[in-house]
Each structure stands twice: as C-alpha cells, then as structure tokens.
Design a protein around this motif. Structure first.
Motif, short mmCIF file in Angstrom:
data_model
loop_
_atom_site.label_atom_id
_atom_site.label_comp_id
_atom_site.label_asym_id
_atom_site.label_seq_id
_atom_site.Cartn_x
_atom_site.Cartn_y
_atom_site.Cartn_z
N GLY A 12 0.81 -1.21 0.00
CA GLY A 12 0.00 0.00 0.00
C GLY A 12 0.84 1.26 0.00
N PHE A 13 0.30 2.32 -0.60
CA PHE A 13 0.91 3.64 -0.53
C PHE A 13 0.09 4.47 0.43
CE2 PHE A 13 1.07 8.09 -1.78
CZ PHE A 13 2.43 8.31 -1.71
N PHE A 14 0.76 4.98 1.49
CA PHE A 14 0.05 5.73 2.53
C PHE A 14 0.54 7.17 2.64
CE2 PHE A 14 0.19 1.23 3.64
CZ PHE A 14 -1.16 0.95 3.61
N GLY A 15 1.44 7.57 1.79
CA GLY A 15 1.95 8.92 1.80
C GLY A 15 3.46 8.91 1.74
N SER A 16 4.02 10.11 1.56
CA SER A 16 5.47 10.26 1.49
C SER A 16 5.87 11.59 2.09
CB SER A 16 5.95 10.14 0.05
OG SER A 16 5.45 11.21 -0.73
N VAL A 17 7.13 11.72 2.40
CA VAL A 17 7.63 12.93 3.03
C VAL A 17 7.47 14.16 2.12
CG1 VAL A 17 9.66 14.08 4.02
CG2 VAL A 17 9.15 11.69 4.59
N TYR A 45 3.65 2.69 7.65
CA TYR A 45 5.10 2.63 7.78
C TYR A 45 5.62 3.90 8.44
CZ TYR A 45 4.13 4.55 3.10
OH TYR A 45 3.58 5.24 2.04
N TRP A 46 6.83 3.75 8.94
CA TRP A 46 7.58 4.86 9.52
C TRP A 46 8.78 5.13 8.61
CZ3 TRP A 46 6.13 0.60 12.47
CH2 TRP A 46 5.27 0.84 13.55
N LEU A 47 9.16 6.38 8.52
CA LEU A 47 10.42 6.77 7.88
C LEU A 47 11.20 7.56 8.91
CD1 LEU A 47 9.16 8.12 4.43
CD2 LEU A 47 10.09 5.87 4.93
N TYR A 55 8.69 10.07 10.66
CA TYR A 55 7.47 10.39 9.92
C TYR A 55 6.59 9.16 9.92
CZ TYR A 55 10.18 14.35 8.30
OH TYR A 55 10.93 15.48 8.25
N VAL A 56 5.28 9.33 10.13
CA VAL A 56 4.36 8.20 10.20
C VAL A 56 3.33 8.30 9.08
CG1 VAL A 56 4.65 7.88 12.68
CG2 VAL A 56 2.86 9.37 11.86
N PHE A 57 2.97 7.14 8.55
CA PHE A 57 2.01 7.07 7.46
C PHE A 57 1.10 5.86 7.67
CE2 PHE A 57 5.79 9.16 5.92
CZ PHE A 57 5.27 10.31 5.34
N GLY A 58 -0.14 5.97 7.17
CA GLY A 58 -1.10 4.88 7.33
C GLY A 58 -1.43 4.67 8.79
#
Length: 169
Positions: A12-17, A45-47, A55-58
C-alpha cells in the motif's frame, strides 16, 4: 533519500515525506531519509531522517523521535517491534534509541568501532535486535542470537543493511 515512496505489488501507498512537507510543519524540511519500517499489519510505515525525525504514514503511530535532541552521530536506520507498538533508531556510532513499547537492550554507543553502524533489525519476538556495521560486523542485543559476522570478509564493499528471518534462526 528525499522520502519519496514507491509501492509495487500489493504494497500500500500511505503517503510520502515530499507530500507531508509541501506545507511547512514541525520537522520540515526533511533531512536525508535513512530508514523505513512497516507496521505489523502492512497498513502503514515509519520513515526516519538522519536528524532523528520520524514520519508516520497509514496506521503507523508516532512514539517519539530524536529531532532536536543532541546526537553524537547521525541516525542511519530503524526497526519496529513485531506488534508495531514501538520502534528503535540507531546512529552510526551504534547508539540505540527506543520508543513506545520498544525496550533498550544495549548499544555500541561509546565503544570503539572499526566501521560505523549501517543498520539494524529487530529480533522476531521483539526482545532484542541486531546492529550491522559497514565492515559486516554484527552486534546482538537482548534475545537476538549471534550467528557470526562478515567483519573483514566483504572485500572492502560496505554493508548497508541487515534483515532478520521470520524465526530469527
């Protein structure tokens, strides 16, 4: 490096920085992204940036970061707990920082290293982790067993990461 995410297959794609940083907020502009970890259910996911910002996504939850805190060396990687209620960050000097339910089991921070730490992996039960150095040296903490290392055997090609098997054996 810029935090862009590309998903393939059923990931899944949940966003990006870059999308998050399109409007200024705490932690932007971003430093180089140096690590990523998926949530246990694959729904987020976390980056982490070299400055320690997370950074947090989803469905990933924010448990803290090293942003704005003094670091002896930059962050180079991260690993999440198996249940997704915490994560660890690792710096190139081997310093480990635990957040959420992730427990601190030790680090190489303050110890002389032949080469800088390049990454980390969580033990499957979440009760330990491995660090890997650029020369292939492995450091195990908690219940992460030591199986050997590639220190001095990489032919001068730097190691850049480590992954655990699902069973940790």
């Amino acid at each position: 490096k810029d935090g862009g995410i590309f998903s393939f297959g059923n990931a899944g794609f949940f966003g990006s920085v870059p999308g998050v940083c399109a409007t200024p907020h705490f932690g932007c502009p971003v430093s180089d992204i140096v690590g990523m970890a998926a949530t246990a259910d694959g729904g987020g996911y976390w980056l982490v940036g070299s400055n320690g910002n997370v950074y947090v996504f989803g469905d990933a939850k924010f448990f803290g970061s090293m942003l704005g805190k003094p670091l002896n060396k930059p962050i180079v990687g991260m690993a999440s707990t198996p249940h997704g209620h915490g994560y660890w960050l690792v710096a190139s000097d081997g310093g480990v920082f635990a957040f959420g339910s992730a427990k601190f089991y030790g680090s190489m921070g303050g110890h002389p290293l032949a080469q800088p730490v390049a990454g980390m992996a969580a033990a499957p039960a979440g009760q330990g982790y491995w660090l890997v150095a650029a020369d292939g040296g492995i450091f195990s903490f908690g219940d992460a067993p030591f199986f050997g290392s590639m220190a001095g055997k990489t032919g001068g090609i730097p190691v850049v990461g480590i992954a655990a098997t699902p069973t940790g054996t």
